[in-house]
Write a protein that holds these residues in place. Structure first.
Motif, PDB file in Angstrom:
ATOM      1  N   VAL A 141      -6.605 -12.857  -6.482  1.00 41.59           N
ATOM      2  CA  VAL A 141      -6.742 -12.425  -4.865  1.00 41.59           C
ATOM      3  C   VAL A 141      -5.326 -11.979  -4.859  1.00 41.59           C
ATOM      4  CG1 VAL A 141      -6.680 -12.890  -3.051  1.00 41.59           C
ATOM      5  CG2 VAL A 141      -7.535 -14.956  -4.303  1.00 41.59           C
ATOM      6  N   LEU A 142      -6.506 -10.583  -4.286  1.00 40.57           N
ATOM      7  CA  LEU A 142      -5.139  -9.275  -3.824  1.00 40.57           C
ATOM      8  C   LEU A 142      -5.018  -9.280  -2.663  1.00 40.57           C
ATOM      9  CD1 LEU A 142      -3.697  -6.542  -5.306  1.00 40.57           C
ATOM     10  CD2 LEU A 142      -5.962  -5.792  -4.578  1.00 40.57           C
ATOM     11  N   TYR A 143      -3.974  -9.017  -2.059  1.00 39.85           N
ATOM     12  CA  TYR A 143      -3.361  -8.723  -0.788  1.00 39.85           C
ATOM     13  C   TYR A 143      -2.565  -7.571  -0.755  1.00 39.85           C
ATOM     14  CZ  TYR A 143      -4.970 -12.984   1.906  1.00 39.85           C
ATOM     15  OH  TYR A 143      -5.544 -13.806   2.664  1.00 39.85           O
ATOM     16  N   LEU A 144      -2.871  -6.700  -0.260  1.00 39.30           N
ATOM     17  CA  LEU A 144      -2.141  -5.242  -0.173  1.00 39.30           C
ATOM     18  C   LEU A 144      -2.139  -5.038   1.368  1.00 39.30           C
ATOM     19  CD1 LEU A 144      -1.809  -2.505  -1.925  1.00 39.30           C
ATOM     20  CD2 LEU A 144      -4.446  -1.535  -0.379  1.00 39.30           C
ATOM     21  N   TYR A 145      -0.849  -4.772   1.113  1.00 40.00           N
ATOM     22  CA  TYR A 145       0.046  -4.757   2.884  1.00 40.00           C
ATOM     23  C   TYR A 145       0.168  -3.459   3.203  1.00 40.00           C
ATOM     24  CZ  TYR A 145       0.801  -9.935   1.534  1.00 40.00           C
ATOM     25  OH  TYR A 145       0.283 -10.944   1.658  1.00 40.00           O
ATOM     26  N   SER A 146       0.186  -3.246   4.730  1.00 41.00           N
ATOM     27  CA  SER A 146       0.285  -2.203   4.666  1.00 41.00           C
ATOM     28  C   SER A 146       0.894  -1.945   6.436  1.00 41.00           C
ATOM     29  CB  SER A 146      -1.307  -1.137   4.660  1.00 41.00           C
ATOM     30  OG  SER A 146      -1.182  -0.166   5.157  1.00 41.00           O
ATOM     31  N   ASN A 147       1.048  -0.480   6.685  1.00 40.05           N
ATOM     32  CA  ASN A 147       1.817  -0.868   8.371  1.00 40.05           C
ATOM     33  C   ASN A 147       0.488   0.129   8.562  1.00 40.05           C
ATOM     34  OD1 ASN A 147       2.669   1.619   7.356  1.00 40.05           O
ATOM     35  ND2 ASN A 147       5.053   1.128   7.416  1.00 40.05           N
ATOM     36  N   ARG A 148      -0.653   1.099   7.979  1.00 36.22           N
ATOM     37  CA  ARG A 148      -1.187   2.073   8.518  1.00 36.22           C
ATOM     38  C   ARG A 148      -2.719   0.980   8.142  1.00 36.22           C
ATOM     39  NH1 ARG A 148      -1.151   6.678   4.913  1.00 36.22           N
ATOM     40  NH2 ARG A 148      -0.110   6.353   3.227  1.00 36.22           N
ATOM     41  N   LYS A 149      -3.209   2.678   8.945  1.00 36.41           N
ATOM     42  CA  LYS A 149      -5.044   2.428   8.260  1.00 36.41           C
ATOM     43  C   LYS A 149      -5.436   2.697   6.678  1.00 36.41           C
ATOM     44  CE  LYS A 149      -9.769   4.296   9.548  1.00 36.41           C
ATOM     45  NZ  LYS A 149     -10.203   4.675   7.772  1.00 36.41           N
ATOM     46  N   VAL A 150      -5.613   1.836   5.482  1.00 35.34           N
ATOM     47  CA  VAL A 150      -6.067   1.998   5.068  1.00 35.34           C
ATOM     48  C   VAL A 150      -6.810   3.739   4.300  1.00 35.34           C
ATOM     49  CG1 VAL A 150      -6.620   2.078   2.525  1.00 35.34           C
ATOM     50  CG2 VAL A 150      -5.188   0.468   3.615  1.00 35.34           C
ATOM     51  N   GLU A 151      -6.765   4.232   3.823  1.00 31.37           N
ATOM     52  CA  GLU A 151      -7.705   5.601   3.767  1.00 31.37           C
ATOM     53  C   GLU A 151      -9.019   5.591   3.304  1.00 31.37           C
ATOM     54  OE1 GLU A 151      -6.095   9.341   1.469  1.00 31.37           O
ATOM     55  OE2 GLU A 151      -4.514   9.247   3.003  1.00 31.37           O
ATOM     56  N   TYR A 192       0.797  -1.116   0.187  1.00 28.16           N
ATOM     57  CA  TYR A 192      -0.146  -0.025  -0.144  1.00 28.16           C
ATOM     58  C   TYR A 192       1.056   1.622   0.393  1.00 28.16           C
ATOM     59  CZ  TYR A 192      -2.908   4.018   1.773  1.00 28.16           C
ATOM     60  OH  TYR A 192      -4.092   4.380   1.910  1.00 28.16           O
ATOM     61  N   ARG A 193       0.980   1.711  -1.186  1.00 27.41           N
ATOM     62  CA  ARG A 193       1.527   3.394  -0.956  1.00 27.41           C
ATOM     63  C   ARG A 193       0.460   4.158  -2.028  1.00 27.41           C
ATOM     64  NH1 ARG A 193       5.927   0.254  -3.807  1.00 27.41           N
ATOM     65  NH2 ARG A 193       7.393  -0.118  -2.198  1.00 27.41           N
ATOM     66  N   VAL A 194       0.004   5.192  -1.102  1.00 27.33           N
ATOM     67  CA  VAL A 194      -1.287   6.088  -1.247  1.00 27.33           C
ATOM     68  C   VAL A 194      -1.038   6.547  -3.153  1.00 27.33           C
ATOM     69  CG1 VAL A 194      -1.977   8.371  -0.979  1.00 27.33           C
ATOM     70  CG2 VAL A 194      -1.255   6.625   1.006  1.00 27.33           C
ATOM     71  N   ASP A 195      -0.141   6.906  -3.677  1.00 22.42           N
ATOM     72  CA  ASP A 195       0.114   8.043  -4.354  1.00 22.42           C
ATOM     73  C   ASP A 195       0.786   6.548  -6.035  1.00 22.42           C
ATOM     74  OD1 ASP A 195       2.682   6.729  -4.011  1.00 22.42           O
ATOM     75  OD2 ASP A 195       3.820   8.335  -4.523  1.00 22.42           O
ATOM     76  N   GLU A 196       0.317   5.269  -5.746  1.00 18.01           N
ATOM     77  CA  GLU A 196       0.017   4.298  -6.231  1.00 18.01           C
ATOM     78  C   GLU A 196      -0.730   3.481  -6.747  1.00 18.01           C
ATOM     79  OE1 GLU A 196       4.334   2.003  -6.258  1.00 18.01           O
ATOM     80  OE2 GLU A 196       5.127   3.754  -5.945  1.00 18.01           O
ATOM     81  N   ILE A 197      -1.539   2.872  -5.618  1.00 17.15           N
ATOM     82  CA  ILE A 197      -2.405   2.133  -5.709  1.00 17.15           C
ATOM     83  C   ILE A 197      -3.394   2.646  -6.481  1.00 17.15           C
ATOM     84  CG2 ILE A 197      -4.557   3.812  -4.232  1.00 17.15           C
ATOM     85  CD1 ILE A 197      -5.163   1.837  -2.787  1.00 17.15           C
ATOM     86  N   SER A 198      -3.625   3.635  -7.468  1.00 15.45           N
ATOM     87  CA  SER A 198      -4.672   3.809  -8.368  1.00 15.45           C
ATOM     88  C   SER A 198      -3.683   2.610 -10.043  1.00 15.45           C
ATOM     89  CB  SER A 198      -4.744   5.401  -9.165  1.00 15.45           C
ATOM     90  OG  SER A 198      -3.435   5.450 -10.031  1.00 15.45           O
TER      91      SER A 198
END
Length: 334
Positions: free
Chosen positions: A38-48, A11-17
């Motif tokens: 199956v998509l898994y999005l890995y994040s170390n914070r809350k996804v907007e 998960y990177r805010v500027d690349e999710i698109s």
């Protein structure tokens, strides 16, 4: 029996698109009715919230956000999490983007399963009968597409470089997004004794190269590292991005994130400026099909002039400065 494709992403805010183009590409290439993406999005914070709403529209059968405070700039927590998820999902293929960080992670995961790994491919062919994959990758300076088969592997691992598209042809469905906390003991074990003390970024510049409509490309013809500042200034004026040829990266002038071409990023701008770019095939195969290519090179026989819509035989840096002045004057009244 379902044919399962596992797509791990960070998960990177500027690349999710970019996930829309990527997943749409995979969905279009694998045409069997019983496929499951199956998509898994890995994040170390809350996804907007806006990104959660965006995820719901993506062409995937299952979308999971795997959240853990241990996910950071170190590969090991991702390796442990993806390994566990593969054991649970039991995919036939693991396919992700050609981001340098994710490639480093998947190489280690593939080794754990004793599986082959095809990297930086630009396309693939899926045989519905045998359910085998053949990946295509530019070779011999982009003159041919080599066919790569991953044989004797229980799981096929690969990364793809594809061009981003403005619109994707997939059905707009409001899907459920599952959010889970990654509580694997392995994450705690490997992350507990690791602490990031300091981050050193080569250049902290917002340079959205892969989504830019205008790209300022520079090569060795600009002669001096100091002249790169003019490329960034011009890109800033035109609301564009800067990309470079491989020699500039090899010389340490810029980070590899700026590299365009066979071993760099694949872009799709509408307008491409080529300042001091010779036009080698391994660079040109990365610029897509711009509607307008403007080339500047002192060598009148440079390969870049064969594909350019407009060519200027002159010193690249001098012309870049002139363009900066011209565009500044033109934009004053806007």
């Amino acid at each position: 029996m379902e044919h399962v494709i596992f797509v791990p992403a960070i998960y990177r805010v500027d690349e999710i698109s970019q996930l829309a183009s990527f997943l749409s590409f995979i969905e279009g290439r694998i045409t069997v009715k019983d496929k499951k993406i199956v998509l898994y999005l890995y994040s170390n914070r809350k996804v907007e919230d806006k990104d959660i709403n965006y995820l719901k529209t993506l062409p995937a059968n299952q979308i999971v956000v795997s959240k853990s405070e241990h996910f950071s700039d170190w590969e090991q927590p991702y390796i442990e999490a993806i390994t566990q998820h593969i054991k649970t999902i039991k995919p036939h293929a693991v396919i992700s983007t050609s981001d340098e960080f994710i490639k480093s992670i998947l190489a280690r995961v593939a080794a754990r399963f004793s599986c082959g790994f095809a990297v930086d491919c630009t396309d693939f062919i899926f045989d519905e009968v045998t359910q085998n994959y053949i990946f295509l990758k530019p070779a011999y300076a982009g003159n041919i597409n080599a066919k790569i088969s991953v044989k004797n592997s229980s799981i096929v691992f690969a990364t793809l470089k594809i061009k981003n598209v403005a619109e994707c042809s997939f059905e707009n469905v409001d899907r459920k997004v599952e959010i889970i906390e990654s509580l694997f003991e392995e994450l705690k074990l490997f992350s507990g004794n690791i602490k990031i003390i300091e981050k050193n970024l080569a250049q902290n510049i917002d340079n959205k190269l892969e989504s830019a409509k205008i790209v300022i490309g520079v090569g060795r013809g600009i002669k001096d590292k100091e002249n790169l500042k003019y490329a960034f200034e011009l890109a800033n004026i035109l609301n564009g991005a800067v990309g470079v040829t491989r020699p500039l990266v090899d010389m340490g002038w810029v980070d590899r994130e700026y590299q365009i071409g066979q071993s760099g990023k694949i872009i799709s701008p509408q307008i491409y400026f080529a300042f001091g770019v010779s036009g080698a095939a391994h660079h040109i195969c990365g610029i897509g099909s711009p509607k307008l290519i403007i080339a500047v090179n002192r060598n009148k026989d440079a390969q870049i002039f064969k594909i350019a819509h407009y060519g200027i035989v002159a010193d690249a840096t001098s012309v870049m400065k002139s363009f900066i002045k011209a565009f500044k004057n033109r934009l004053k009244g806007c």
